[in-house]
Enzyme design. Structure first.
Site, PDB file in Angstrom:
ATOM      1  N   ASP A 239       0.824  -1.208   0.000  1.00 30.70           N
ATOM      2  CA  ASP A 239       0.000   0.000   0.000  1.00 30.70           C
ATOM      3  C   ASP A 239       0.861   1.264   0.000  1.00 30.70           C
ATOM      4  O   ASP A 239       2.070   1.211   0.236  1.00 30.70           O
ATOM      5  CB  ASP A 239      -0.897   0.020   1.245  1.00 30.70           C
ATOM      6  CG  ASP A 239      -1.835  -1.161   1.323  1.00 30.70           C
ATOM      7  OD1 ASP A 239      -2.277  -1.621   0.250  1.00 30.70           O
ATOM      8  OD2 ASP A 239      -2.115  -1.626   2.441  1.00 30.70           O
TER       9      ASP A 239
ATOM     10  N   TYR B  75       5.791 -10.123   6.970  1.00 29.51           N
ATOM     11  CA  TYR B  75       5.683  -8.682   7.197  1.00 29.51           C
ATOM     12  C   TYR B  75       6.007  -8.380   8.653  1.00 29.51           C
ATOM     13  O   TYR B  75       5.773  -9.206   9.541  1.00 29.51           O
ATOM     14  CB  TYR B  75       4.262  -8.191   6.917  1.00 29.51           C
ATOM     15  CG  TYR B  75       3.944  -7.928   5.462  1.00 29.51           C
ATOM     16  CD1 TYR B  75       4.127  -6.661   4.904  1.00 29.51           C
ATOM     17  CD2 TYR B  75       3.434  -8.944   4.646  1.00 29.51           C
ATOM     18  CE1 TYR B  75       3.810  -6.408   3.582  1.00 29.51           C
ATOM     19  CE2 TYR B  75       3.121  -8.698   3.318  1.00 29.51           C
ATOM     20  CZ  TYR B  75       3.304  -7.423   2.788  1.00 29.51           C
ATOM     21  OH  TYR B  75       3.003  -7.181   1.472  1.00 29.51           O
TER      22      TYR B  75
END
Length: 263
Positions: free
Chosen positions: A69, A127
């Site tokens: 993002d 992540y």
């Protein structure tokens, strides 16, 4: 894949072998609107395709392992593209880095098999979400952590992280996506979901078979609510069982890093 090379009269001179190139890159996502190309906006994919198009002399499509993002960073994103250009891989790395902005760097370049796709071939991704817990945040860290100096039971945050492990329907942790109308499954498998304190930072790390839009940021937001006493273990079980009532805010993108992609 091969393409015929022709002279100015159209006569075939020989065959050019199309090369499949795999790269690993790192980037500071602060000034970019995410990975995926968006008209009129700076993106990681857009920057790479513009440079490779110059090197190749025609448009080049770059596929990534996933769409980070806006504002999200990467320590080791994986991407791939096809080229006719015979430039050696080490020289290609140097040429790309010479043309890229300093906030993006290609770490490695290698030739791979023609069918390689960095998204579909991936077996796991990791992540990390970074939360700064100190009262004062250095101005040099402001783009790379979520500053949360407020009261928080960190042991509760840490204890709730493993509740996400396993195969679940994560639709409660996913933002709406353009592909939602396709009816794709929201079931994902989290192999590891753990949190720990490291100095002034509270770190959340998750390894999964594949992530939904905003999934990690929503999980981080839910864990913060748990640490504030607003969510408990039964609430997490309910969220993973189809209860989609919003109970947490999406954590800011600047604290999220793509750490690695496995194949």
């Amino acid at each position: 894949m091969t393409n015929p090379s022709r002279d100015s009269n159209g006569a075939v001179l020989g065959l050019i072998i199309m090369r499949r190139i795999r790269i690993t890159l790192a980037y500071d996502g602060t000034d970019f609107h995410g990975w995926q190309i968006q008209p009129g906006l700076p993106t990681i994919q857009g920057a790479l395709e513009a440079i490779l198009g110059e090197i190749e002399g025609k448009p080049v499509h770059v596929a990534g392992s996933g769409r980070t993002d806006a504002g999200v960073h990467a320590l080791a994103q994986v991407a791939a593209f096809s080229l006719d250009n015979p430039i050696p891989v080490d020289n290609l790395r140097k040429a790309i880095n010479r043309l890229l902005p300093p906030s993006i760097r290609v770490l490695s370049v290698e030739e791979t098999h023609a069918d390689f796709h960095p998204r579909y071939a991936a077996t796991a991704k990791t992540y990390q979400y970074r939360i700064h817990r100190g009262e004062t945040l250095s101005p040099f860290d402001r783009s790379y952590v979520h500053h949360f100096p407020y009261p928080l039971d960190e042991q509760v945050f840490i204890a709730h992280a493993p509740l996400l492990e396993g195969e679940h329907d994560f639709s409660a942790f996913a933002a709406s996506d353009d592909s939602d109308h396709e009816g794709k499954s929201m079931v994902r498998t989290i192999f590891s979901s753990r949190a720990r304190r490291d100095g002034d930072r509270l770190l959340y790390e998750v390894r999964d078979s594949g992530f939904l839009k905003h999934m990690v940021r929503n999980i981080a937001g839910a864990l913060l609510e748990a640490g504030k006493g607003n969510l408990c273990a039964p609430d997490f079980h309910a969220l993973l069982s189809g209860d989609h009532r919003p109970r947490f805010a999406t954590a800011p993108s600047k604290g999220l890093f793509l750490v690695s992609v496995e194949y």
